[in-house]
Design a protein around this motif. Sequence first.
Motif, PDB file in Angstrom:
ATOM      1  N   LEU A 119       0.841  -1.182   0.000  1.00  0.00           N
ATOM      2  CA  LEU A 119       0.000   0.000   0.000  1.00  0.00           C
ATOM      3  C   LEU A 119       0.880   1.236   0.000  1.00  0.00           C
ATOM      4  N   ALA A 120       0.517   2.208  -0.787  1.00  0.00           N
ATOM      5  CA  ALA A 120       1.226   3.482  -0.805  1.00  0.00           C
ATOM      6  C   ALA A 120       0.212   4.593  -0.589  1.00  0.00           C
ATOM      7  N   LEU A 121       0.603   5.569   0.194  1.00  0.00           N
ATOM      8  CA  LEU A 121      -0.271   6.697   0.498  1.00  0.00           C
ATOM      9  C   LEU A 121       0.508   7.974   0.230  1.00  0.00           C
ATOM     10  N   LEU A 122      -0.025   8.813  -0.636  1.00  0.00           N
ATOM     11  CA  LEU A 122       0.572  10.108  -0.939  1.00  0.00           C
ATOM     12  C   LEU A 122      -0.355  11.195  -0.427  1.00  0.00           C
ATOM     13  N   MET A 123       0.202  12.115   0.343  1.00  0.00           N
ATOM     14  CA  MET A 123      -0.596  13.230   0.853  1.00  0.00           C
ATOM     15  C   MET A 123       0.160  14.523   0.605  1.00  0.00           C
ATOM     16  N   PHE A 124      -0.564  15.524   0.166  1.00  0.00           N
ATOM     17  CA  PHE A 124      -0.006  16.855   0.027  1.00  0.00           C
ATOM     18  C   PHE A 124      -0.626  17.729   1.101  1.00  0.00           C
ATOM     19  N   SER A 125       0.219  18.364   1.906  1.00  0.00           N
ATOM     20  CA  SER A 125      -0.276  19.223   2.970  1.00  0.00           C
ATOM     21  C   SER A 125      -0.797  20.528   2.367  1.00  0.00           C
ATOM     22  N   PRO A 126      -1.523  21.304   3.156  1.00  0.00           N
ATOM     23  CA  PRO A 126      -1.999  22.600   2.657  1.00  0.00           C
ATOM     24  C   PRO A 126      -0.861  23.533   2.235  1.00  0.00           C
ATOM     25  N   SER A 127       0.346  23.291   2.765  1.00  0.00           N
ATOM     26  CA  SER A 127       1.501  24.108   2.369  1.00  0.00           C
ATOM     27  C   SER A 127       2.288  23.447   1.238  1.00  0.00           C
ATOM     28  N   ASP A 128       1.650  22.499   0.523  1.00  0.00           N
ATOM     29  CA  ASP A 128       2.206  21.812  -0.655  1.00  0.00           C
ATOM     30  C   ASP A 128       3.438  20.967  -0.348  1.00  0.00           C
ATOM     31  N   ARG A 129       3.512  20.410   0.842  1.00  0.00           N
ATOM     32  CA  ARG A 129       4.573  19.459   1.164  1.00  0.00           C
ATOM     33  C   ARG A 129       4.041  18.054   0.923  1.00  0.00           C
ATOM     34  N   LEU A 130       4.900  17.197   0.406  1.00  0.00           N
ATOM     35  CA  LEU A 130       4.516  15.836   0.090  1.00  0.00           C
ATOM     36  C   LEU A 130       4.868  14.909   1.249  1.00  0.00           C
ATOM     37  N   CYS A 131       3.926  14.055   1.617  1.00  0.00           N
ATOM     38  CA  CYS A 131       4.144  13.028   2.633  1.00  0.00           C
ATOM     39  C   CYS A 131       3.887  11.686   1.954  1.00  0.00           C
ATOM     40  N   LEU A 132       4.871  10.791   1.999  1.00  0.00           N
ATOM     41  CA  LEU A 132       4.791   9.492   1.351  1.00  0.00           C
ATOM     42  C   LEU A 132       4.813   8.404   2.405  1.00  0.00           C
ATOM     43  N   PHE A 133       3.882   7.449   2.310  1.00  0.00           N
ATOM     44  CA  PHE A 133       3.820   6.313   3.225  1.00  0.00           C
ATOM     45  C   PHE A 133       3.823   5.030   2.414  1.00  0.00           C
ATOM     46  N   SER A 134       4.678   4.086   2.823  1.00  0.00           N
ATOM     47  CA  SER A 134       4.716   2.763   2.202  1.00  0.00           C
ATOM     48  C   SER A 134       4.335   1.741   3.252  1.00  0.00           C
ATOM     49  N   GLY A 135       3.319   0.926   2.981  1.00  0.00           N
ATOM     50  CA  GLY A 135       2.721   0.050   3.973  1.00  0.00           C
ATOM     51  C   GLY A 135       3.573  -1.083   4.483  1.00  0.00           C
ATOM     52  N   GLN A 136       4.256  -1.801   3.612  1.00  0.00           N
ATOM     53  CA  GLN A 136       4.975  -2.991   4.062  1.00  0.00           C
ATOM     54  C   GLN A 136       6.167  -2.648   4.947  1.00  0.00           C
TER      55      GLN A 136
END
Length: 68
Positions: free
Chosen positions: A43-60
Amino acid sequence: MGRVKLELKRIEKSTNRQITFSKRKKGLIKKAYELSTLCDIDLALLMFSPSDRLCLFSGQTRYVHFFF
């Protein structure tokens, strides 16, 4: 009695929007990790914060990385 349906609307004040995102981000990452563990999936989760910063999460690997 049922639950009342709340109207979703954008948080107008940028500082309040950033605070809300920060508080909910940890919960989203926890749920994504639980889903990847319980279902044994990648599983991969990509989130962009309101200040346009990228947060990447990899599940395994439970890898969280923040790009500035």
